[in-house]
Design an enzyme around this catalytic site. Structure first.
Site, PDB file in Angstrom:
ATOM      1  N   CYS A 103     -13.352 -27.257   4.719  1.00 51.84           N
ATOM      2  CA  CYS A 103     -14.992 -28.249   3.417  1.00 51.84           C
ATOM      3  C   CYS A 103     -16.528 -27.070   4.206  1.00 51.84           C
ATOM      4  O   CYS A 103     -15.896 -26.705   5.266  1.00 51.84           O
ATOM      5  CB  CYS A 103     -15.379 -29.944   3.858  1.00 51.84           C
ATOM      6  N   HIS A 133      -7.096 -14.528   9.532  1.00 55.28           N
ATOM      7  CA  HIS A 133      -7.544 -14.037   7.924  1.00 55.28           C
ATOM      8  C   HIS A 133      -7.371 -14.658   7.068  1.00 55.28           C
ATOM      9  O   HIS A 133      -7.370 -14.689   5.747  1.00 55.28           O
ATOM     10  CB  HIS A 133      -6.846 -12.392   7.591  1.00 55.28           C
ATOM     11  N   CYS A 186     -18.702 -29.618   6.810  1.00 58.02           N
ATOM     12  CA  CYS A 186     -18.616 -30.023   8.015  1.00 58.02           C
ATOM     13  C   CYS A 186     -17.595 -29.883   8.668  1.00 58.02           C
ATOM     14  O   CYS A 186     -16.972 -29.648   9.927  1.00 58.02           O
ATOM     15  CB  CYS A 186     -17.537 -32.179   8.124  1.00 58.02           C
ATOM     16  N   TRP A 193       1.103  -1.226  -0.108  1.00 63.47           N
ATOM     17  CA  TRP A 193       0.220  -0.868  -0.326  1.00 63.47           C
ATOM     18  C   TRP A 193       0.849   1.070   0.334  1.00 63.47           C
ATOM     19  O   TRP A 193      -0.227   2.263  -0.522  1.00 63.47           O
ATOM     20  CB  TRP A 193      -1.019   0.609   1.141  1.00 63.47           C
ATOM     21  N   GLY A 231       6.192  -7.800  13.764  1.00 61.56           N
ATOM     22  CA  GLY A 231       5.318  -6.665  12.625  1.00 61.56           C
ATOM     23  C   GLY A 231       4.057  -6.382  11.870  1.00 61.56           C
ATOM     24  O   GLY A 231       3.671  -6.876  11.130  1.00 61.56           O
TER      25      GLY A 231
END
Length: 234
Positions: free
Chosen positions: A120, A112, A123, A50, A192
């Protein structure tokens, strides 16, 4: 941007060692900054995605995710977990390097997603991929639920990537565990991350109301000025 000199960094490192030794429950919160040494750009750093986009420049990506290997930071965290010095990791990263380092999934909340983990749709079991997913935003990979050694594949279950898009809610289990560990931690260490994305960026300070301590190590100040005990600019 201000940088600590070598003597200041050494002093702060010694203080951090003492904090870790005296802590009964230490949680590390990791952001994109710990993976830059692996060749994966961060977002808001001096050469972040960015940051460069604002200048009209393209980020330099010198390696594919499949070729990226865990950094010294990733391996140090693995060693600290094995020595019972770090008890949990809350990660905003999707690069899979914590998993590649050999840290068990039971020690990590991946808020994230992970480009090496499919889930799945039926399940909710998760499966580790050999190669990075080519999709993001919980899109179908076209594979079906494979089951496990103890459980059969579920009928009608389709696998999708676990990488969140902006409109997605954080995964409940990972978020709940991240909140719990962050809140009970004697020591939360941020590595970080500018802590700009919420709610993950607010988790490290959840222990403050219980007398916990916070250490932030980042290239630039974060929005939580006044909450941390030590701040590394290096």
């Amino acid at each position: 941007m201000k940088f600590d000199d070598a003597d200041t960094v050494e002093l702060k490192c010694k203080q951090l060692v003492d904090l870790i030794k005296s802590s009964n429950h230490t949680v590390v919160h990791t952001g994109a900054g710990i993976s830059t040494q692996a060749g994966i750009p961060d977002f808001r750093g001096p050469k972040g995605v960015w940051t460069l986009e604002k200048k009209g420049e393209a980020p330099q990506i010198n390696i594919s995710f499949d070729d990226a290997i865990p950094t010294k930071t990733h391996m140090a965290l693995k060693a600290l977990i094995e020595q019972n010095k770090v008890h949990y990791i809350v990660s905003q990263n999707i690069d899979g390097l914590h998993l590649k380092s050999g840290i068990s999934r039971t020690y990590i909340s991946e808020l994230h997603g992970n480009m090496y983990v499919d889930e799945c749709s039926k399940c909710k079991r998760q499966f580790v991929r050999k190669e990075a997913t080519k999709t993001v935003g919980k899109k179908s990979s076209g594979d079906i639920c494979r089951g496990s050694l103890s459980l059969r594949p579920c009928r009608g279950g389709v696998l999708h990537d676990t990488i969140l898009d902006w409109e997605h809610e954080l995964p409940d289990n990972d978020l709940d565990l991240g909140i719990t560990h962050s809140g009970i931690a004697d020591l939360n260490i941020v590595l970080g991350s500018t802590l700009q994305i919420v709610p993950s960026g607010n988790l490290p300070i959840r222990n403050k109301k219980f007398g916990g301590q916070v250490v932030i190590c980042n290239l630039q100040p974060t929005k939580h000025v006044g909450f941390f005990l030590l701040f590394f600019l290096q």
